[in-house]
Motif scaffolding. Sequence first.
Motif, PDB file in Angstrom:
ATOM      1  N   ARG A  74       3.864  -6.372  -7.003  1.00 39.89           N
ATOM      2  CA  ARG A  74       3.643  -5.474  -8.134  1.00 39.89           C
ATOM      3  C   ARG A  74       3.441  -4.065  -7.595  1.00 39.89           C
ATOM      4  O   ARG A  74       2.449  -3.801  -6.908  1.00 39.89           O
ATOM      5  CB  ARG A  74       2.422  -5.911  -8.945  1.00 39.89           C
ATOM      6  CG  ARG A  74       2.629  -7.192  -9.730  1.00 39.89           C
ATOM      7  CD  ARG A  74       1.402  -7.486 -10.591  1.00 39.89           C
ATOM      8  NE  ARG A  74       1.587  -8.674 -11.400  1.00 39.89           N
ATOM      9  CZ  ARG A  74       1.348  -9.915 -10.989  1.00 39.89           C
ATOM     10  NH1 ARG A  74       0.880 -10.105  -9.754  1.00 39.89           N
ATOM     11  NH2 ARG A  74       1.545 -10.941 -11.766  1.00 39.89           N
ATOM     12  N   VAL A  75       4.387  -3.198  -7.896  1.00 33.76           N
ATOM     13  CA  VAL A  75       4.260  -1.786  -7.529  1.00 33.76           C
ATOM     14  C   VAL A  75       3.605  -1.084  -8.721  1.00 33.76           C
ATOM     15  O   VAL A  75       4.225  -0.919  -9.773  1.00 33.76           O
ATOM     16  CB  VAL A  75       5.629  -1.161  -7.201  1.00 33.76           C
ATOM     17  CG1 VAL A  75       5.456   0.293  -6.764  1.00 33.76           C
ATOM     18  CG2 VAL A  75       6.327  -1.960  -6.106  1.00 33.76           C
ATOM     19  N   TYR A 128       3.525  -0.969 -14.119  1.00 35.62           N
ATOM     20  CA  TYR A 128       3.829  -1.663 -12.865  1.00 35.62           C
ATOM     21  C   TYR A 128       5.211  -2.285 -12.916  1.00 35.62           C
ATOM     22  O   TYR A 128       5.698  -2.690 -13.972  1.00 35.62           O
ATOM     23  CB  TYR A 128       2.778  -2.726 -12.532  1.00 35.62           C
ATOM     24  CG  TYR A 128       2.736  -3.930 -13.440  1.00 35.62           C
ATOM     25  CD1 TYR A 128       3.543  -5.044 -13.201  1.00 35.62           C
ATOM     26  CD2 TYR A 128       1.883  -3.967 -14.537  1.00 35.62           C
ATOM     27  CE1 TYR A 128       3.502  -6.157 -14.026  1.00 35.62           C
ATOM     28  CE2 TYR A 128       1.835  -5.074 -15.372  1.00 35.62           C
ATOM     29  CZ  TYR A 128       2.647  -6.161 -15.110  1.00 35.62           C
ATOM     30  OH  TYR A 128       2.603  -7.256 -15.937  1.00 35.62           O
ATOM     31  N   ILE A 129       5.846  -2.295 -11.739  1.00 41.33           N
ATOM     32  CA  ILE A 129       7.158  -2.909 -11.573  1.00 41.33           C
ATOM     33  C   ILE A 129       6.944  -4.269 -10.931  1.00 41.33           C
ATOM     34  O   ILE A 129       6.402  -4.350  -9.825  1.00 41.33           O
ATOM     35  CB  ILE A 129       8.074  -2.051 -10.676  1.00 41.33           C
ATOM     36  CG1 ILE A 129       8.228  -0.646 -11.249  1.00 41.33           C
ATOM     37  CG2 ILE A 129       9.432  -2.718 -10.500  1.00 41.33           C
ATOM     38  CD1 ILE A 129       8.958   0.302 -10.305  1.00 41.33           C
ATOM     39  N   LEU A 130       7.377  -5.330 -11.604  1.00 37.53           N
ATOM     40  CA  LEU A 130       7.269  -6.675 -11.043  1.00 37.53           C
ATOM     41  C   LEU A 130       8.555  -7.001 -10.295  1.00 37.53           C
ATOM     42  O   LEU A 130       9.635  -7.067 -10.885  1.00 37.53           O
ATOM     43  CB  LEU A 130       7.025  -7.705 -12.150  1.00 37.53           C
ATOM     44  CG  LEU A 130       6.933  -9.167 -11.687  1.00 37.53           C
ATOM     45  CD1 LEU A 130       5.761  -9.357 -10.729  1.00 37.53           C
ATOM     46  CD2 LEU A 130       6.811 -10.107 -12.878  1.00 37.53           C
ATOM     47  N   THR A 131       8.421  -7.186  -8.984  1.00 34.26           N
ATOM     48  CA  THR A 131       9.565  -7.519  -8.135  1.00 34.26           C
ATOM     49  C   THR A 131       9.442  -8.966  -7.695  1.00 34.26           C
ATOM     50  O   THR A 131       8.421  -9.365  -7.128  1.00 34.26           O
ATOM     51  CB  THR A 131       9.612  -6.609  -6.894  1.00 34.26           C
ATOM     52  OG1 THR A 131       9.629  -5.247  -7.311  1.00 34.26           O
ATOM     53  CG2 THR A 131      10.842  -6.907  -6.052  1.00 34.26           C
ATOM     54  N   SER A 132      10.463  -9.755  -7.973  1.00 37.04           N
ATOM     55  CA  SER A 132      10.468 -11.175  -7.591  1.00 37.04           C
ATOM     56  C   SER A 132      11.487 -11.393  -6.477  1.00 37.04           C
ATOM     57  O   SER A 132      12.548 -10.756  -6.447  1.00 37.04           O
ATOM     58  CB  SER A 132      10.829 -12.056  -8.789  1.00 37.04           C
ATOM     59  OG  SER A 132       9.901 -11.869  -9.841  1.00 37.04           O
ATOM     60  N   TYR A 133      11.151 -12.308  -5.569  1.00 43.20           N
ATOM     61  CA  TYR A 133      12.012 -12.583  -4.416  1.00 43.20           C
ATOM     62  C   TYR A 133      12.562 -14.001  -4.499  1.00 43.20           C
ATOM     63  O   TYR A 133      12.004 -14.875  -5.170  1.00 43.20           O
ATOM     64  CB  TYR A 133      11.232 -12.391  -3.119  1.00 43.20           C
ATOM     65  CG  TYR A 133      10.891 -10.933  -2.850  1.00 43.20           C
ATOM     66  CD1 TYR A 133      11.716 -10.137  -2.068  1.00 43.20           C
ATOM     67  CD2 TYR A 133       9.753 -10.357  -3.405  1.00 43.20           C
ATOM     68  CE1 TYR A 133      11.416  -8.804  -1.832  1.00 43.20           C
ATOM     69  CE2 TYR A 133       9.445  -9.025  -3.183  1.00 43.20           C
ATOM     70  CZ  TYR A 133      10.285  -8.252  -2.398  1.00 43.20           C
ATOM     71  OH  TYR A 133       9.980  -6.934  -2.170  1.00 43.20           O
ATOM     72  N   LYS A 134      13.656 -14.244  -3.772  1.00 44.68           N
ATOM     73  CA  LYS A 134      14.322 -15.542  -3.800  1.00 44.68           C
ATOM     74  C   LYS A 134      13.586 -16.595  -2.984  1.00 44.68           C
ATOM     75  O   LYS A 134      13.870 -17.788  -3.118  1.00 44.68           O
ATOM     76  CB  LYS A 134      15.752 -15.395  -3.263  1.00 44.68           C
ATOM     77  CG  LYS A 134      16.619 -14.444  -4.074  1.00 44.68           C
ATOM     78  CD  LYS A 134      17.976 -14.251  -3.409  1.00 44.68           C
ATOM     79  CE  LYS A 134      18.825 -13.248  -4.175  1.00 44.68           C
ATOM     80  NZ  LYS A 134      20.133 -12.999  -3.504  1.00 44.68           N
ATOM     81  N   VAL A 135      12.683 -16.169  -2.118  1.00 45.35           N
ATOM     82  CA  VAL A 135      11.959 -17.093  -1.233  1.00 45.35           C
ATOM     83  C   VAL A 135      10.464 -16.874  -1.409  1.00 45.35           C
ATOM     84  O   VAL A 135      10.029 -15.851  -1.959  1.00 45.35           O
ATOM     85  CB  VAL A 135      12.365 -16.877   0.243  1.00 45.35           C
ATOM     86  CG1 VAL A 135      13.822 -17.229   0.450  1.00 45.35           C
ATOM     87  CG2 VAL A 135      12.082 -15.445   0.678  1.00 45.35           C
ATOM     88  N   THR A 161      -0.150   8.025  -8.331  1.00 37.86           N
ATOM     89  CA  THR A 161      -0.907   7.077  -7.502  1.00 37.86           C
ATOM     90  C   THR A 161      -0.135   5.766  -7.486  1.00 37.86           C
ATOM     91  O   THR A 161       0.121   5.178  -8.547  1.00 37.86           O
ATOM     92  CB  THR A 161      -2.319   6.859  -8.069  1.00 37.86           C
ATOM     93  OG1 THR A 161      -3.008   8.106  -8.102  1.00 37.86           O
ATOM     94  CG2 THR A 161      -3.094   5.875  -7.205  1.00 37.86           C
ATOM     95  N   VAL A 162       0.251   5.304  -6.292  1.00 42.91           N
ATOM     96  CA  VAL A 162       1.083   4.108  -6.171  1.00 42.91           C
ATOM     97  C   VAL A 162       0.419   3.127  -5.211  1.00 42.91           C
ATOM     98  O   VAL A 162       0.082   3.487  -4.077  1.00 42.91           O
ATOM     99  CB  VAL A 162       2.504   4.452  -5.667  1.00 42.91           C
ATOM    100  CG1 VAL A 162       3.360   3.187  -5.602  1.00 42.91           C
ATOM    101  CG2 VAL A 162       3.153   5.487  -6.562  1.00 42.91           C
ATOM    102  N   GLN A 163       0.219   1.897  -5.675  1.00 42.69           N
ATOM    103  CA  GLN A 163      -0.327   0.828  -4.835  1.00 42.69           C
ATOM    104  C   GLN A 163       0.521  -0.421  -5.020  1.00 42.69           C
ATOM    105  O   GLN A 163       1.093  -0.636  -6.089  1.00 42.69           O
ATOM    106  CB  GLN A 163      -1.787   0.520  -5.213  1.00 42.69           C
ATOM    107  CG  GLN A 163      -2.740   1.700  -5.088  1.00 42.69           C
ATOM    108  CD  GLN A 163      -2.965   2.144  -3.654  1.00 42.69           C
ATOM    109  OE1 GLN A 163      -2.617   1.430  -2.714  1.00 42.69           O
ATOM    110  NE2 GLN A 163      -3.548   3.315  -3.473  1.00 42.69           N
ATOM    111  N   ILE A 164       0.597  -1.243  -3.963  1.00 38.64           N
ATOM    112  CA  ILE A 164       1.421  -2.459  -4.007  1.00 38.64           C
ATOM    113  C   ILE A 164       0.522  -3.682  -3.868  1.00 38.64           C
ATOM    114  O   ILE A 164      -0.267  -3.782  -2.923  1.00 38.64           O
ATOM    115  CB  ILE A 164       2.475  -2.461  -2.889  1.00 38.64           C
ATOM    116  CG1 ILE A 164       3.369  -1.222  -2.996  1.00 38.64           C
ATOM    117  CG2 ILE A 164       3.335  -3.724  -2.959  1.00 38.64           C
ATOM    118  CD1 ILE A 164       4.373  -1.103  -1.875  1.00 38.64           C
ATOM    119  N   GLY A 165       0.635  -4.597  -4.819  1.00 42.19           N
ATOM    120  CA  GLY A 165      -0.122  -5.844  -4.763  1.00 42.19           C
ATOM    121  C   GLY A 165       0.818  -7.042  -4.778  1.00 42.19           C
ATOM    122  O   GLY A 165       2.039  -6.894  -4.693  1.00 42.19           O
ATOM    123  N   GLY A 166       0.261  -8.221  -4.861  1.00 44.55           N
ATOM    124  CA  GLY A 166       1.049  -9.441  -4.853  1.00 44.55           C
ATOM    125  C   GLY A 166       1.075 -10.091  -3.485  1.00 44.55           C
ATOM    126  O   GLY A 166       0.512  -9.569  -2.519  1.00 44.55           O
TER     127      GLY A 166
END
Length: 752
Positions: A74-75, A128-135, A161-166
């Motif tokens: 999550r960006v 927030y931008i939700l980014t999903s990965y194949k693995v 202000t930008v933070q990355i979670g997940g």
Amino acid sequence: MATFLYKLGRFAFRRRGFVALIWVALLAVAGVGAATASQPANDSFSIPGTEAQKAFDLLEQRFPGGNADGATARVVFRAPSGEKMTDPANKAEVTKTVAELKASSPQVASVADPYQARAVSKDGTTAYILTSYKVNAMELEDPAKDGLKEVGEKAQKSGLTVQIGGDALQEMPETGSTEIIGIAISAVVLAVTFGSLVAAGLPLLTALIGVGIGISSITALATTLGLSTTTSTLAMMIGLAVGIDYALFIVSRYRAELAEGRDREEAAGRAVGTAGSAVVFAGLTVVIALVGLAVVNIPMLTKMGFAAAGTVVIAVLIAISLIPAVLGFAGKRVFGRKARRRLEERAAAVAAGGEGVPEEKPNMGTRWARFVLRRPLMVLLVAVLGLGAAAVPAVSLELGLPDDGSQPVSSQKRQAYDMISEGFGPGSNGPLMVVVDAKGSDDARGAAQQVRKVITGLDGVAAVSPATFNKAGDTATLTIISQYKPSSIDTENLVGDIRDEASGFTSDTGAEVLVTGQTAMNIDISQKLNDALVPYLVLVVGLAFLLLMVVFRSVLVPLKAALGFLLSVVAALGAVVAVFQWGWLADLFGVEETGPIMSMMPIFMIGVVFGLAMDYEVFLVTRMREAYVHGERPGQAVVTGFRHGARVVTAAAVIMISVFAGFIGSSESMIKMIGFGLAIAVLFDAFVVRMAIVPAVLALLGKAAWWLPRWLDRALPNVDVEGEGLRRQLERPSAAQRHDRDSDPDAELTRV
């Protein structure tokens, strides 16, 4: 066994060059194998037998090419004061970031535009931008992680202000300088214990060789056996711990044999025959504890247990073969200069007829044992009440798995977590996924609508997304946002409520309803670990009880050992709850966020601490058993055991405490908790249970401590750990000596 190990010790001492060459060759072969092996695949984390895993497996079948268990990131964006994320300039920056994330790695499956996915907060300040990965997170490659970081850093320069979670960014925890201090303390303790740098270096050297062979072998066989890069973690920690301990005990016994006037080869043989026997059985208890992790039925945990058990076996083999060989190379330098001078003076006095032989002064172990023998009941009550008081907080133990909310406040993951909680509610950090298998239903869409309606009306539900169907139209997914943070008891109760309603859905619509997602998976893991705790405890303690009964030829001594271990583990869990759940002394240990105790903690502590505790029990009590078998009174045998074993057991415990305590400085709350829990457990077990409760109980029991029914004595194999059979064999004259004696008339007169 003692006789076989005695011969092995003498052989290794005589052929020390050959034995050392074999171990160096094994290290080289394992190293080459590890260097040339293909990169091991990361574990696809699975929990067989859980509802969450069943749902993941169903999604893989019904949504081919999907990424239900894939990593996510999550960006999170926050607009400057006075601005909103819907302002044109800020919206353009987010849209550009979406495009960059899609192009950041081939492993990216999807990137959700927050303006289309309703991922903008009601007040407009957060998106927030939700980014999903194949693995999954363990299979995510470094370029994908680096690409995610670069995109976040570039977006940060826009003024937002930008933070990355997940879980996509699995950051290596920082252990700080405390771990280095712990290792340094270990070296100092060894040097003080032996008074010789050479003797202090032997346990470290041989332990490193054993761990090197073990870890290299795991790496070399990783692809063949399906082992992951995480499998070696536990193996390294346990291998170092027992490797140092086992070498410490054999080197100490070798020095004691030399001090009694035996030549070096004989001393090596006797040290391996006696202390080596204890090492073998202590190693077996550790192997039982580690292999027993298979009871939990979590593949990753099972692999870690078996790999660590293999490393322990290597440590045992090194202790009974390489240690006597290395002692042969060390020569007299195994003692410090002052100790060598005292031994020379003692040997000269003995050669002169025994006059002037200095009396051995009672050490701290002797004085403490005599104190306990005078007041056994008082010592026992104080020790038990003290551990009982420490165990009280364990009554309120709450188990769970940590999420980003337990990270340090200064970390990027924690800041992203807090920004989402403030903008969208705490449940948005861990959404639940409900899978509706409508293959057996006549109206799939109607079934999904009914499920959504019922779940929306449950307490604690903040929002439910519309159903998303697969191409066949027989399976749907719904996303549920809880009103509570993912790791809370309230969210756990909500998952339970949804599952309680599932049976009603099946009877009414014919559709099967399953709850999954990372939050539900964590809940299922915790429950699975809880369910496995009692069977694991029964298996490990039961097998170890039988093993110790064979070693000590007693019923009460193994029973006392097992009960003492349980007391120390519960007390250690109480201390963990007090610090990490209640917040006592939280600032002292750097605990920034209190919450549920990691669900793996009890079973992990039982496995690791049980092995180390039984090490101390075997090494301390076998010396007492040895003295008792050789004719000493029960009380005097306790004193003898402490005179020879207390110093070494204390050193081993201090080393383990310092090594484990080094992990308390980690920035990762889970690592910090493990370090604290193991350190406090070893402290309780070594210094309260083994040093206080054990001698007090043995003093109160007297001869009854070594009682064994005759029928059981005949049934149990005699492994001769105390070396009584070895002693009789060594004292028995050889055939040549008997022939000389029988042919000597003076010897006949002497016998008459």
